[in-house]
Design an enzyme around this catalytic site. Structure first.
Site, PDB file in Angstrom:
ATOM      1  CG  ASN A   9      -1.765   1.207   1.367  1.00 17.13           C
ATOM      2  OD1 ASN A   9      -1.857   1.995   0.426  1.00 17.13           O
ATOM      3  ND2 ASN A   9      -2.396   1.387   2.511  1.00 17.13           N
ATOM      4  CD1 TRP A  10       4.083   1.127  -2.270  1.00 20.77           C
ATOM      5  CD2 TRP A  10       3.990   1.718  -4.424  1.00 20.77           C
ATOM      6  NE1 TRP A  10       4.949   0.315  -2.957  1.00 20.77           N
ATOM      7  CE2 TRP A  10       4.917   0.652  -4.280  1.00 20.77           C
ATOM      8  CE3 TRP A  10       3.771   2.249  -5.703  1.00 20.77           C
ATOM      9  CZ2 TRP A  10       5.616   0.125  -5.362  1.00 20.77           C
ATOM     10  CZ3 TRP A  10       4.464   1.719  -6.787  1.00 20.77           C
ATOM     11  CH2 TRP A  10       5.374   0.673  -6.615  1.00 20.77           C
ATOM     12  CE  LYS A  11      -0.422   3.611   4.544  1.00 24.24           C
ATOM     13  NZ  LYS A  11      -0.434   3.823   5.972  1.00 24.24           N
ATOM     14  CG  HIS A  98      -6.131   2.329   4.753  1.00 22.57           C
ATOM     15  ND1 HIS A  98      -5.739   3.356   5.589  1.00 22.57           N
ATOM     16  CD2 HIS A  98      -5.131   1.413   4.787  1.00 22.57           C
ATOM     17  CE1 HIS A  98      -4.541   3.055   6.091  1.00 22.57           C
ATOM     18  NE2 HIS A  98      -4.156   1.881   5.613  1.00 22.57           N
ATOM     19  CD  GLU A 169      -4.157  -2.055   7.295  1.00 22.67           C
ATOM     20  OE1 GLU A 169      -2.987  -2.233   6.965  1.00 22.67           O
ATOM     21  OE2 GLU A 169      -4.797  -1.040   6.965  1.00 22.67           O
ATOM     22  N   GLY A 175       1.723   2.434  11.162  1.00 16.55           N
ATOM     23  CA  GLY A 175       2.767   3.462  11.141  1.00 16.55           C
ATOM     24  C   GLY A 175       3.411   3.731  12.496  1.00 16.55           C
ATOM     25  CB  SER A 211       3.936  -1.667  12.532  1.00 12.24           C
ATOM     26  OG  SER A 211       3.645  -0.311  12.781  1.00 12.24           O
ATOM     27  N   GLY A 232       2.567  -1.149   4.475  1.00  9.16           N
ATOM     28  CA  GLY A 232       2.626   0.274   4.132  1.00  9.16           C
ATOM     29  C   GLY A 232       4.056   0.722   3.922  1.00  9.16           C
TER      30      GLY A 232
HETATM   31  P1  PGA Z   1       2.287   0.579   7.819  1.00  7.41           P
HETATM   32  O1  PGA Z   1       0.905   0.863   7.068  1.00  7.41           O
HETATM   33  O2  PGA Z   1       2.795  -0.739   7.324  1.00  7.41           O
HETATM   34  O3  PGA Z   1       3.176   1.721   7.431  1.00  7.41           O
HETATM   35  O4  PGA Z   1       1.993   0.542   9.291  1.00  7.41           O
HETATM   36  C1  PGA Z   1      -0.020  -0.160   6.849  1.00  7.41           C
HETATM   37  C2  PGA Z   1      -1.271   0.387   6.247  1.00  7.41           C
HETATM   38  O5  PGA Z   1      -1.641   1.533   6.525  1.00  7.41           O
HETATM   39  O6  PGA Z   1      -1.944  -0.315   5.462  1.00  7.41           O
END
Ligand code: PGA
Length: 249
Positions: A9-11, A98, A169, A175, A211, A232
């Protein structure tokens, strides 16, 4: 045994050019990674990148997904993207619900259910994100929170035979570098699998996100029904993502 699913997930972390560059720089390594590990790898860039990335990855086993989809089928919804458009540009997976969409765009459980249904109708696999907040976690209300997020989804998808993925999640793990303890994850996954085995008629799988990194991968050993990961920040760098796939395959 079904191959594991790894979703990047590159956001909004990579621009168009950076996304294209990620793929051209790592094309043969990506190809090798998916073939050698027999995993299902899905890269989810922002909307304008999907078409080009799909072309770049055409002769690989790596797939391209979207990060969101409209709850509506078509019409006067400025700024939204329909499931049909996603299908037409070669998208076979799409993240919905999300926690960042729920928080910043006020996306509701009902919107998530409608978007997931539209995606299934287009034969796109929805990656439906659910997760409790820090406060719900502290108050021991995670199960209730997850069940209530799933209410609309389960009824909207009750007749679909399309495959769906549920991404658990916990919001407090996204994050932060912190992941749930293994016993806690086992409890949540057992509960979610019981819900889907009892209620959902089509194929489903459960994945974990929040994470996920090379450092935290050891926490996810022996979790029943864990079919993959939504990654992420650690997916932005190819060597880091590759290590996660190799450790979690
Ligand atoms: P993260 O994000 O791996 O940076 O915690 C995961 C996500 O938001 O899908």
């Amino acid at each position: 045994m079904q191959s594991k699913l790894f979703i990047a997930n590159w956001k909004m972390q990579k621009t168009f050019a950076e996304s294209i560059d990620f793929c051209s720089s790592n094309l043969s390594a990506l190809k090798k990674l998916s073939a050698q590990t027999d995993t299902e790898i899905v890269l989810c860039p922002s909307f304008p990148v999907i078409y080009s990335l799909n072309e770049q990855l055409a002769d690989t086993m790596v797939h391209v997904g979207a990060q969101n989809c409209s709850p509506y089928i078509s019409g006067a919804y400025t700024g939204q993207v329909s499931a049909q458009s996603l299908k037409e540009i070669g998208c076979n997976y799409c993240i919905v619900g999300h926690s960042e969409q729920r928080k910043y765009e006020n996306v509701t459980d009902k919107d998530v259910a409608m978007a997931a249904k539209n995606l299934c109708d287009q034969e796109i696999e929805p990656i439906i994100c659910i997760g409790e907040t820090e406060e719900q976690f502290q108050k021991n209300e995670a199960i209730n929170a997850l069940e209530s997020q799933l209410d609309f989804v389960l009824s909207a998808l009750k007749n679909t035979k399309q495959p769906i993925t549920i991404a658990y999640e916990p919001v407090w793990a996204i994050g932060t570098g912190v992941v749930p303890e293994s016993a806690y994850l086992k409890k949540i996954f057992q509960h979610l699998s019981a819900i889907f085995s009892n209620v959902h008629s089509g194929p489903w799988r459960l994945i974990y996100g929040g994470s996920v990194s090379e450092k935290t991968m050891s926490s996810f050993k022996d979790i029943p029904s864990l079919a993959g990961f939504l990654v992420g920040s650690a997916s932005l760098d190819f060597p880091k993502f590759e290590k996660i796939v190799l450790l979690g395959k």
